[in-house]
Enzyme design. Structure first.
Site, PDB file in Angstrom:
ATOM      1  CB  SER B  47      -6.634  42.670  13.895  1.00 29.54           C
ATOM      2  OG  SER B  47      -5.612  43.628  13.736  1.00 29.54           O
ATOM      3  CE  LYS B  71       1.365  44.244  14.275  1.00 31.89           C
ATOM      4  NZ  LYS B  71       0.506  44.109  15.479  1.00 31.89           N
ATOM      5  CG  ASN B 153      -7.249  47.473  18.479  1.00 35.64           C
ATOM      6  OD1 ASN B 153      -7.830  47.324  19.554  1.00 35.64           O
ATOM      7  ND2 ASN B 153      -6.014  47.081  18.289  1.00 35.64           N
ATOM      8  CB  CYS B 156      -5.449  51.485  21.832  1.00 33.46           C
ATOM      9  SG  CYS B 156      -5.550  50.627  20.296  1.00 33.46           S
ATOM     10  CE  LYS B 191      -9.674  42.239  18.465  1.00 28.99           C
ATOM     11  NZ  LYS B 191      -8.633  41.635  17.614  1.00 28.99           N
ATOM     12  N   GLY B 243      -5.576  32.560  22.946  1.00 27.61           N
ATOM     13  CA  GLY B 243      -5.513  31.104  22.815  1.00 27.61           C
ATOM     14  C   GLY B 243      -6.701  30.426  23.479  1.00 27.61           C
ATOM     15  N   GLY B 270     -11.500  34.669  19.934  1.00 29.64           N
ATOM     16  CA  GLY B 270     -10.901  34.432  21.246  1.00 29.64           C
ATOM     17  C   GLY B 270     -10.692  32.939  21.415  1.00 29.64           C
ATOM     18  N   GLY B 271      -9.530  32.460  21.067  1.00 30.67           N
ATOM     19  CA  GLY B 271      -9.187  31.053  21.279  1.00 30.67           C
ATOM     20  C   GLY B 271      -9.797  30.079  20.305  1.00 30.67           C
ATOM     21  CB  THR B 293      -3.713  32.444  19.415  1.00 30.03           C
ATOM     22  OG1 THR B 293      -3.717  33.788  19.900  1.00 30.03           O
ATOM     23  CG2 THR B 293      -2.523  31.717  20.004  1.00 30.03           C
TER      24      THR B 293
END
Lengths: 299, 332
Positions: B47, B71, B153, B156, B191, B243, B270-271, B293
Site C-alpha cells: 500500500s 493506497k 493500516n 497510524c 498491517k 527499502g 519490507g525491502g 519501495t
C-alpha cells in the site's frame, strides 16, 4: 512483451501503446563536459519520438546504497540527421548519482524510464514568449525555445545563476532566441542580480505575452509573481524531491490553488510544468526554498 | 491514458506447444490462500507504493499480479504533510506523506471501478486515527462489490491514545481490528508496525479480534538531519524507513509471527526487491509477498519478481509455491 528480459540497448514497445512512458535499457551515445555541466546523450528512439519540452526521464544509478532513480529534464531530442533517435540530458555532476553518470562511456547501457510528466503547453497563437532559466534549468528552456521558434514564435531568453560558470550554454541561447539576457548574483556575467531584475525591460522590448520558466523553486516563485503582476500567463517546470517519477509515491507534491482550495499535486504527473499563477509559492517548502531563507537570514 | 484495446495479452503461464529445442517451462502452481481467498500468485503491491494501479499499468498489465493493494484511504480527503516528504538514505528512503489521499468516496467513485472493470483483484487499505474511523470506513465498504480483502493500516497514530500508534499495543489493536473485521465479510489483514517489543503479541491480538491475516511490516520510524542547517530533512520531521535496508527486520518479523502462529496467513513486505528476497520471505513464513519501495526504483519490479519466482521454482522442481512457505531450516 515478456518484460524483464529486455535486450541490451533496445527499447520495447511497452504495452503496445504509442504514447506515455516507457522503461528501456538505452545505450549511451556519449558523455561530455558542457561548460561546467555534463551532457549525456542516449540512444532512445521511441522516447525521443514521444518527448515534449518540459518532460523528464529517470535513470537508475549504480552508487552505493542508492535505490532510487535520478530525474532529469530532457535537454534535447534529435529525430533527424546523424543523431536521429537520441535524447540528451544536462546535469551538474556534483551529487553522487550524477558524478557516476558523468563517468559513463559510449556504449554503456543505462536503465531509463520516460518520457514522464506534463510538458510545457504551447500557445495556440504565435505570441512572443519569454523563457527564463536558472542554472541547468536553461537546458529544457533551450529545448522549448527551439520548438517555439520552429512554430514561428518570437522567443526571448533570460538565464541566471550565482556565477557565470553556472549558466549553461550562452552560445545556444544567443543563437536560438531573438534576445538572450544573462544575470549573475556576483556580476561575473551579464547584469548583476537576479533574473527578476531584468524581466520588465526584456518584456517591454519583446512584447511578451507568455512566460515559461525552469530552475530552482525560489526563482520560479519570483518569475511567477512577476508574471502575475504583469497579467501574463506563466508555465513553470517545478523541481521537488521525488522517489518514483511515475505518480505512485506522493512525495514530490506542490501546493496548488484551484477553485479557492489548496491541493497538493504531484510534480511528476500533474507537473512538472504547472501554471505559475496557481502554485501557492508561499507554501512551497523545498530544500532550495529553505536554503534561500537561510541565506537571507544570514544577509 | 491507457486503453484496453491497445493491451498486449499476457503470455501463457506455461508453454506446452514450444518447439523441440525450446525447454518447455514446467507447470508451477503459484496460487496461494490468503485467509480464505485465493490469489493467482503471491506477488502483491505494498500500500502506498502503487498509486491507484493505473500509473504502473502504463508499463505492464497489472492484472497479472496476485492483487493490487491500493493506497491507504481515510474517511475524508487529506492533503498530507508539507515537503520535503522524501529523503534517500543508505539502502532505502525515508518518507513522510501524511496519508495524502482523496478519501473513501473518491476512491469508490474513481479508482475501484477501474480495478473492477479490468478484473484486477483489489485489496483496500483503510487508515484512521480513531476506532470509529475504522468502523465508519468498514461500514461504507460493507455492500461494495469487487473487493477481495481489506487491509487495516493500524500503524497510524491513535488520537484517543495520546497519538500512540494502534499497533504498538494489544488493546488498541483489538479495538481497531474488531471495528473492521466485525463489520465486513471479506478477509481483513492487519498491517503491523515493527516498532514494538513483541510483534507476535500484537499479531495474536489482531487475530483474536477477527483478523484473517497480518501484513508485516510497515515502515520503521526514522529521521535524518541536514548536518549544515541542522534542520530535519523531512517536512514531517520523522518518517517511515523503507527499502532494502529494512528487509532483515521484515524477515525476522515474518519468521517470529509464523513460528508463533503457524496457520495465520502473512503478507510479507519490507525491502523486497529481488526474486530471492521473495523466496526468503516465503521461507520465513509469508503466504504472499508485497513489493513496495522497489517499484519506485523500477516500475516493472513487481512483474519482474513474479516471473523470477516462477523461474526459480521451476529450476528447482518445486511444483507449488505454497509448499515453500515456512521452510526455513532452523538449527538443532
Amino acid at each position: 512483451m515478456s518484460s524483464n528480459v529486455t535486450p541490451r540497448g533496445s527499447e520495447p514497445k511497452a504495452h503496445g501503446r504509442e504514447e506515455g512512458p516507457l522503461r528501456a535499457h538505452c545505450e549511451v551515445l556519449g558523455v561530455k563536459p558542457s561548460g561546467s555541466f555534463w551532457s549525456l546523450t542516449l540512444v532512445a528512439p521511441a522516447m525521443a519520438e514521444r518527448a515534449r519540452p518540459g518532460q523528464f526521464i529517470t535513470l537508475a544509478v549504480d552508487v552505493g546504497g542508492a535505490t532510487l532513480r535520478r530525474p532529469f529534464s530532457i535537454a534535447s531530442v534529435s529525430q533527424q540527421g546523424p543523431r536521429a533517435g537520441t535524447l540528451e540530458i544536462v546535469f551538474s555532476g556534483v551529487g553522487q548519482g550524477t558524478h557516476w553518470l558523468a563517468g559513463r562511456s559510449k556504449h554503456d547501457v543505462l536503465d531509463v524510464v520516460g518520457p514522464l510528466g506534463r510538458g510545457f503547453p504551447l500557445p495556440n497563437r504565435q505570441v512572443p514568449a519569454l523563457l527564463v532559466g536558472g542554472g541547468y534549468g536553461a537546458a529544457p528552456m533551450l529545448y522549448l525555445a527551439r520548438t517555439l521558434v520552429a512554430r514561428g514564435h518570437r522567443v526571448d531568453i533570460v538565464l541566471g545563476a550565482r556565477t557565470a560558470e553556472q549558466i549553461w550554454n550562452t552560445v545556444e541561447a544567443k543563437r536560438v532566441a531573438s534576445s538572450a539576457t544573462f544575470t549573475t548574483d556576483d556580476g561575473s556575467l551579464g547584469t548583476p542580480g537576479r533574473v527578476t531584475d531584468v524581466l520588465d525591460d526584456v518584456a517591454a522590448r519583446a512584447g511578451t505575452e507568455v512566460v515559461y520558466g525552469c530552475g530552482p523553486m525560489p526563482m520560479l516563485a519570483g518569475v511567477s509573481r512577476w508574471a502575475a503582476a504583469m497579467g501574463l500567463p506563466s508555465q513553470m517546470a517545478v523541481e521537488e524531491a521525488m522517489a518514483c517519477g511515475t505518480g505512485v509515491c506522493m512525495t514530490c507534491v506542490v501546493p496548488v490553488r484551484r477553485k479557492g482550495e489548496r491541493r497538493n499535486v504531484r510534480a511528476c504527473v500533474e507537473g512538472p510544468v504547472l501554471n505559475g499563477a496557481r502554485v501557492d509559492w508561499d507554501a512551497v517548502r523545498s530544500p532550495a526554498m529553505a536554503q534561500r531563507e537561510l541565506d537571507e537570514e544570514a544577509g | 491514458m491507457t486503453t484496453s484495446s491497445a493491451r498486449t495479452p499476457a503470455p501463457p503461464a506455461a508453454s506446452t506447444a514450444s518447439g523441440p529445442s525450446a525447454a518447455a517451462e514446467p507447470d508451477v502452481d503459484l496460487s496461494v490462500d490468503l485467509g480464505g481467498v485465493t490469489l493467482a500468485n503471491p506477488i502483491v503491491t505494498a500500500s502506498g507504493t502503487f498509486g491507484s494501479g493505473r500509473e504502473i499499468d502504463q508499463f505492464f498489465d497489472v492484472g497479472r499480479l496476485g492483487a493490487v493493494v491500493a493506497k491507504s484511504i481515510t474517511r475524508e480527503p487529506r492533503q498530507g504533510l508539507p515537503t520535503p516528504r522524501m529523503v534517500e538514505t543508505s539502502g532505502g528512503m525515508l518518507n513522510a506523506i501524511g496519508l495524502q489521499n482523496s478519501g473513501i468516496e473518491a476512491w469508490l467513485a474513481e479508482d475501484l471501478p477501474w480495478l473492477r472493470e479490468r478484473g484486477i483483484p483489489a485489496i483496500v487499505s483503510l487508515a484512521g486515527n480513531t476506532v470509529d474511523d475504522f468502523r465508519v470506513l468498514a461500514e461504507r465498504l460493507r455492500d461494495v462489490e469487487g473487493i477481495l480483502a481489506v487491509e487495516a493500516n493500524i500503524s497510524c497514530p491513535n488520537v484517543e491514545d495520546r497519538g500512540m500508534v494502534f499497533a504498538c499495543r494489544t488493546d488498541p489493536t483489538r479495538e481497531a481490528v474488531r471495528a473492521v473485521a466485525g463489520t465486513l465479510s471479506v478477509p481483513v489483514l492487519a498491517k503491523l508496525t515493527p516498532d514494538v517489543t513483541d510483534i507476535t503479541a500484537i499479531a495474536a491480538a489482531a487475530r483474536e479480534a477477527g483478523a484473517s491475516g497480518v501484513s508485516l511490516i510497515n515502515t520503521l520510524l526514522g529521521m535524518a538531519i541536514d548536518p549544515e542547517t541542522g534542520r530535519p530533512r523531512l517536512g514531517g520531521v520523522t518518517g517511515g524507513l523503507s527499502g532494502p535496508a529494512i528487509k532483515p527486520v521484515a524477515v525476522r518479523a515474518v519468521h517470529q509471527v509464523h513460528q508463533a502462529l503457524p496457520d495465520l496467513p502473512i503478507v510479507g513486505m519490507g525491502g523486497v526487491t529481488t526474486t530471492t528476497d521473495v523466496v526468503e520471505m516465503i521461507r520465513a513464513g509469508a503466504s504472499a509477498v508485497a513489493v513496495g519501495t522497489a517499484t519506485f526504483g523500477n516500475p516493472m519490479a513487481t512483474l519482474e519478481v513474479l516471473e523470477g519466482l516462477r523461474a526459480w521454482l521451476a529450476e528447482r522442481g518445486i511444483e507449488r509455491v505454497a509448499d515453500l512457505r515456512g521452510t526455513v531450516r532452523l538449527p538443532g
